[in-house]
Design a protein around this motif. Sequence first.
Motif, PDB file in Angstrom:
ATOM      1  N   UNK A  87      -3.015  13.952  -7.428  1.00  0.00           N
ATOM      2  CA  UNK A  87      -2.939  13.383  -8.791  1.00  0.00           C
ATOM      3  C   UNK A  87      -2.658  12.038  -8.766  1.00  0.00           C
ATOM      4  N   UNK A  88      -2.390  11.334  -7.777  1.00  0.00           N
ATOM      5  CA  UNK A  88      -2.265   9.966  -7.656  1.00  0.00           C
ATOM      6  C   UNK A  88      -3.548   9.089  -7.926  1.00  0.00           C
ATOM      7  N   UNK A  89      -4.610   9.722  -7.659  1.00  0.00           N
ATOM      8  CA  UNK A  89      -5.945   9.106  -8.013  1.00  0.00           C
ATOM      9  C   UNK A  89      -6.479   9.360  -9.457  1.00  0.00           C
ATOM     10  N   UNK A  90      -7.150   8.313  -9.781  1.00  0.00           N
ATOM     11  CA  UNK A  90      -7.646   8.164 -11.146  1.00  0.00           C
ATOM     12  C   UNK A  90      -8.827   7.308 -11.005  1.00  0.00           C
ATOM     13  N   UNK A  91      -9.332   6.915 -12.377  1.00  0.00           N
ATOM     14  CA  UNK A  91     -10.328   5.783 -12.045  1.00  0.00           C
ATOM     15  C   UNK A  91      -9.927   4.546 -11.645  1.00  0.00           C
ATOM     16  N   UNK A  92      -8.632   4.405 -11.362  1.00  0.00           N
ATOM     17  CA  UNK A  92      -8.093   2.746 -10.865  1.00  0.00           C
ATOM     18  C   UNK A  92      -7.627   3.097  -9.611  1.00  0.00           C
ATOM     19  N   UNK A  93      -7.529   4.478  -9.069  1.00  0.00           N
ATOM     20  CA  UNK A  93      -6.914   4.511  -7.487  1.00  0.00           C
ATOM     21  C   UNK A  93      -7.707   5.527  -6.769  1.00  0.00           C
ATOM     22  N   UNK A  99       2.983  -2.249 -16.914  1.00  0.00           N
ATOM     23  CA  UNK A  99       1.318  -2.218 -17.079  1.00  0.00           C
ATOM     24  C   UNK A  99       0.966  -1.099 -16.356  1.00  0.00           C
ATOM     25  N   UNK A 100      -0.021  -0.562 -16.854  1.00  0.00           N
ATOM     26  CA  UNK A 100      -0.558   0.379 -16.074  1.00  0.00           C
ATOM     27  C   UNK A 100      -1.064   0.325 -14.558  1.00  0.00           C
ATOM     28  N   UNK A 101      -1.551  -1.059 -14.289  1.00  0.00           N
ATOM     29  CA  UNK A 101      -1.905  -1.384 -12.949  1.00  0.00           C
ATOM     30  C   UNK A 101      -0.959  -1.335 -11.843  1.00  0.00           C
ATOM     31  N   UNK A 102       0.743  -1.357 -12.542  1.00  0.00           N
ATOM     32  CA  UNK A 102       1.724  -1.570 -11.873  1.00  0.00           C
ATOM     33  C   UNK A 102       2.841  -0.296 -11.670  1.00  0.00           C
ATOM     34  N   UNK A 103       1.881   0.998 -12.232  1.00  0.00           N
ATOM     35  CA  UNK A 103       2.782   2.019 -12.358  1.00  0.00           C
ATOM     36  C   UNK A 103       3.594   2.623 -10.972  1.00  0.00           C
ATOM     37  N   UNK A 104       3.010   2.205  -9.932  1.00  0.00           N
ATOM     38  CA  UNK A 104       3.740   2.523  -8.579  1.00  0.00           C
ATOM     39  C   UNK A 104       4.703   1.657  -7.948  1.00  0.00           C
ATOM     40  N   UNK A 105       5.036   0.520  -8.964  1.00  0.00           N
ATOM     41  CA  UNK A 105       5.959  -0.664  -8.441  1.00  0.00           C
ATOM     42  C   UNK A 105       7.158   0.235  -8.010  1.00  0.00           C
ATOM     43  N   UNK A 106       7.822   0.796  -8.840  1.00  0.00           N
ATOM     44  CA  UNK A 106       9.128   1.325  -8.874  1.00  0.00           C
ATOM     45  C   UNK A 106       9.188   2.122  -7.594  1.00  0.00           C
ATOM     46  N   UNK A 164       0.787  -1.151  -0.027  1.00  0.00           N
ATOM     47  CA  UNK A 164      -0.070  -0.084  -0.170  1.00  0.00           C
ATOM     48  C   UNK A 164       0.985   1.230  -0.133  1.00  0.00           C
ATOM     49  N   UNK A 165       0.593   2.045  -0.915  1.00  0.00           N
ATOM     50  CA  UNK A 165       1.199   3.407  -0.794  1.00  0.00           C
ATOM     51  C   UNK A 165       0.293   4.163   0.239  1.00  0.00           C
ATOM     52  N   UNK A 166       0.557   4.741   1.114  1.00  0.00           N
ATOM     53  CA  UNK A 166      -0.222   5.585   2.345  1.00  0.00           C
ATOM     54  C   UNK A 166       0.456   6.957   2.452  1.00  0.00           C
ATOM     55  N   UNK A 167      -0.588   7.743   2.955  1.00  0.00           N
ATOM     56  CA  UNK A 167      -0.319   9.098   3.173  1.00  0.00           C
ATOM     57  C   UNK A 167      -1.356   9.876   4.282  1.00  0.00           C
ATOM     58  N   UNK A 168      -0.639  10.737   5.071  1.00  0.00           N
ATOM     59  CA  UNK A 168      -1.361  11.246   6.015  1.00  0.00           C
ATOM     60  C   UNK A 168      -2.015  12.674   5.519  1.00  0.00           C
ATOM     61  N   UNK A 169      -3.616  12.603   5.547  1.00  0.00           N
ATOM     62  CA  UNK A 169      -4.218  13.805   5.169  1.00  0.00           C
ATOM     63  C   UNK A 169      -4.878  14.363   6.481  1.00  0.00           C
ATOM     64  N   UNK A 170      -4.470  15.589   6.916  1.00  0.00           N
ATOM     65  CA  UNK A 170      -5.059  16.103   8.225  1.00  0.00           C
ATOM     66  C   UNK A 170      -4.813  15.185   9.425  1.00  0.00           C
ATOM     67  N   UNK A 171      -3.635  14.439   9.302  1.00  0.00           N
ATOM     68  CA  UNK A 171      -3.210  13.497  10.568  1.00  0.00           C
ATOM     69  C   UNK A 171      -3.892  12.275  10.311  1.00  0.00           C
TER      70      UNK A 171
END
Length: 466
Positions: A424-430, A377-384, A333-340
């Motif tokens: 911008x990390x969000x789109x129809x797939x995320x 492929x598109x669904x693995x664009x965050x692998x690196x 999982x990529x994770x982030x903190x939004x408003x803590x």
Amino acid sequence: MAVRVTESALCGEGVVTGTAEFQRWYAERVRNDVAEVRRIPLSALEGWETVPGTGEIAHRSGRFFTVEGLDVRMPDGPVPNWNQPIINQPEIGILGILAREFDGVLHFLMQAKNEPGNHNGVQLSPTVQATRSNYMRVHGGGRVPYLEYFREASRYRVLADVLQSEQGSWFNRKRNRNIVVEVDGDIEVLDGFCWLTLGQLHGLLAIDDVVNMDARTVLACLPFAGPGPAEALSPGGGPGDAVVRSCDSDVGGVHPLTEIQSWVTEARARTELRTRTMPLNEVKGWTRSEYAISHEDGLYFDIMAVDVKAGSREVGQWTQPMIEPRGIGIVAFLVTRIDGVLHVLARPDTRPGYADAIEFGPTVQCTPGNYAPGPPPAHLRFLQSVLEAEPDRVLFDTVLSEEGGRFYHAQNRYMAVETDADPRLEDSDFRWVTLHQLARLLRHSHYLNVEARSLVACLHSLIGRS
């Protein structure tokens, strides 16, 4: 209930079993509970047969499971059509954990269990981990301890109870009952079992191959979400505080839950996925040798066979086919903190073995060796982004085993990697989703895949850093 669960997660030293005592107990189990697992030719399977005409591998009792062929058609997918072997196990098994309060702290009765597919032998499993064929004693073996608490769950306090899927690439519509039952009275602790707090289990999740997959999926279904856990926190804080806030249902997320549910429903509605079982000996692109059924390019997985001798199991000796994956996978999982508040980047994951075609999956889920060099492929664009993350961005990183009863030495590297809150990390797939939203979805079947559920349990383990 969420507060009680969180309090147990914050208790890193058990009331019943201290950490040092557990380590001695677990080391003894590892030394004494040794299984001899030997690779054998497919033709040497005892009690199993290769069905004439189809090539399917089936148990002569008609129970347990079969290895069949599957034809998959997904016209809009990256691969419109393929064939593969798959396990068909229509029985619903029980994955159950007993809970009890000691000195005001919830503890969970865990079992040290040796499965033939575990590369290191003993791992911690639920109190009960059994298929219907096993607990109905089709194999003629001994009874399953503590089974009555889950088959008669209405007599006790049920903390979680839901049918959940298994690996959608290897199982065809497999489901297990994930259940946690709280009891009040004394329970005899049999050999091979011990009481642990959630905090102790969370600490063990940070160690490679100690807590097995079946335990992880049940722990993920615990009712973490609810009002109250974040009330005692001060502003700011580290990842543990962000996880606690993410579990608090009074704290909002980027998207309301109805929008998240609509998003996955829309994905299911627009995805055309058709599957049909087919003779195993007609599966294209796969070949059968003496010891395995393998993909012609040496990718994905093999169907192989083992002979097992295990003195601690209901049956002392047996043979069975298993799936052996090619390589260690990445589940992150990529994770982030939004408003803590911790948010995870989830995506709709499509697999041929899911009952509803799509379930929420991790940001990244793959075995890198199965893909050719070049742009992913598109669904693995965050692998690196996951593999090249700076060490201070990695919140969780442990190699954990998958189900050792059907899969041989199947391991994934489970990771949580923090990134900046970039819309911008969000789109129809995320989509960014909170843990309390995932917990709400986990009350229902077929929303989170088994890899995502394991990661939810891993993220809950960060509460101990609060």
